[in-house]
Enzyme design. Sequence first.
Site, PDB file in Angstrom:
ATOM      1  N   ASP A  57       0.865  -1.173   0.000  1.00 21.71           N
ATOM      2  CA  ASP A  57       0.000   0.000   0.000  1.00 21.71           C
ATOM      3  C   ASP A  57       0.910   1.233   0.000  1.00 21.71           C
ATOM      4  O   ASP A  57       1.580   1.523   0.995  1.00 21.71           O
ATOM      5  CB  ASP A  57      -0.874  -0.051   1.266  1.00 21.71           C
ATOM      6  CG  ASP A  57      -1.905   1.075   1.308  1.00 21.71           C
ATOM      7  OD1 ASP A  57      -1.664   2.122   0.686  1.00 21.71           O
ATOM      8  OD2 ASP A  57      -2.931   0.886   2.001  1.00 21.71           O
ATOM      9  N   HIS A  58       0.898   1.943  -1.115  1.00 21.48           N
ATOM     10  CA  HIS A  58       1.844   3.062  -1.257  1.00 21.48           C
ATOM     11  C   HIS A  58       1.479   4.249  -0.364  1.00 21.48           C
ATOM     12  O   HIS A  58       2.277   5.168  -0.179  1.00 21.48           O
ATOM     13  CB  HIS A  58       1.908   3.485  -2.730  1.00 21.48           C
ATOM     14  CG  HIS A  58       3.223   4.111  -3.120  1.00 21.48           C
ATOM     15  ND1 HIS A  58       4.193   4.461  -2.206  1.00 21.48           N
ATOM     16  CD2 HIS A  58       3.728   4.437  -4.331  1.00 21.48           C
ATOM     17  CE1 HIS A  58       5.229   5.001  -2.828  1.00 21.48           C
ATOM     18  NE2 HIS A  58       4.977   4.994  -4.118  1.00 21.48           N
TER      19      HIS A  58
END
Length: 418
Positions: A388-389
């Site tokens: 999850d950036h």
Amino acid sequence: MATEVKLPALGENVEGGDVIDVRVKPGDEVKEGQPLIEVEAEKSAVEVPSPFAGRIVQVLVKKGDKVGTGQTVATIEGGNGKPTAAHGMAKPKAETAKMAVPAEDTAGAKRHAEGAKPQAAPAASDGDIVPAGPATRKLAREWGLDLGQVPGSGPMGRVTQDDVKGYVRELASGGSHPPAASLPNFEQWGPVERKPFDSIRKKTADQVTLAWTTIPHVTQHDLADISDIDAFRKQQESKGPKLTVTAFVLKALAIVLKQFPQFNASLDSAQGQLILKGYYHFGVAVDTERGLLVPVLRNVDKKSVREIAKEMAELAERARLKKITADDMRGGTFTVSNLGGIGGTGFAPIVNYPEVAILGLSRARLQPVHREGQFVPRLLLPMSLSYDHRVIDGADAARFTRRLAEMLENPLVMLLHA
Ligand code: CAO
């Protein structure tokens, strides 16, 4: 006096379902909203929560029973037979002390996939208590949503998890969901077979849609030289449960995750918090006849590679024999998906929401590696870390996979860590 909890309407034109799980027994103290039983209807699972806090007097159904709408499933004493205000039921009546919260989003996804207009009550206005269960509230908090903005489709405008997820998808797609394109008549070109989309498939579809529409994904690839681990595995073959590649990776992961705690976390955007978990429970994707299941192996950091291998084999076996429970698949902090037994050189797995990272493994292959002036054959394991950036930066993802590769390349280092 005990109050009857009845099976609520599970959906339009649905008259009942099959009990697939009974979560309580007589004498149990239950909290408001705590699931009492799980019912499968129209191939999706629905939890029937306790309408108020109290003590279970009778459980009148068992696993495998067919139950109809309005049938009494349990009796509870305490709590005046009324949901508390905190539960969000405005003006509860005796009959409304029966409610169901979908365990996983199916109706919402279906509704949106079909491009139909949600049959929902308007969103609650300012100051109103928004009727919703604790799981729905938690979900809304995780996404930073104001529940009052979400139109409720349940009785008395109750907002369900479906509604929240549907609302998020609608936001993610730019505010208005485009109607699904109508399908052509495929039969005009040749014979087709139409098979129902079963409940596991539906749940997987909902879960991956949720993750894909919520999480900005990036995938980092790396290779780990597992030649030494492989030689050791083979050497140990006659000495007990088989040591698998997956077991070594899980062990190494538990160590690396302690060094990179943001990968063993969940994002609570509503509170503006990253929830770092001090336990290491890993989901492992298992390919079964019924489809993908992800049972959770608990406290991996406290187990030896042999114990992990043994437990993993048992869990996978139970999953394949349909003996896995919903609880066996809850509470994971990180997921591993090993497709190496089948093949492939790499893939981009989808993060198992609400986790923030997942590791995909592909087939380890012998490859020439340049060492001390010559090429030598080494067994290289392709690793693909999707993350999850919002939570994890690319540089940390690269450091994480490198550290994991180093750990697998020098397995003795694992001994230095608790
Ligand atoms: N590279 C090379 N060989 C591998 C390997 C890898 N990454 N992973 C497994 N293998 C080998 C094993 O060593 C075994 O060979 P031997 O019998 O010669 O020892 C063979 O492939 C079969 O292994 P396995 O699949 O039983 O391996 P495992 O016990 O490590 O994995 C499990 C268990 C549950 C992860 C696996 O059986 C499985 O179901 N994988 C599919 C997961 C999946 O569907 N993911 C997709 C999710 S997203 O859609």
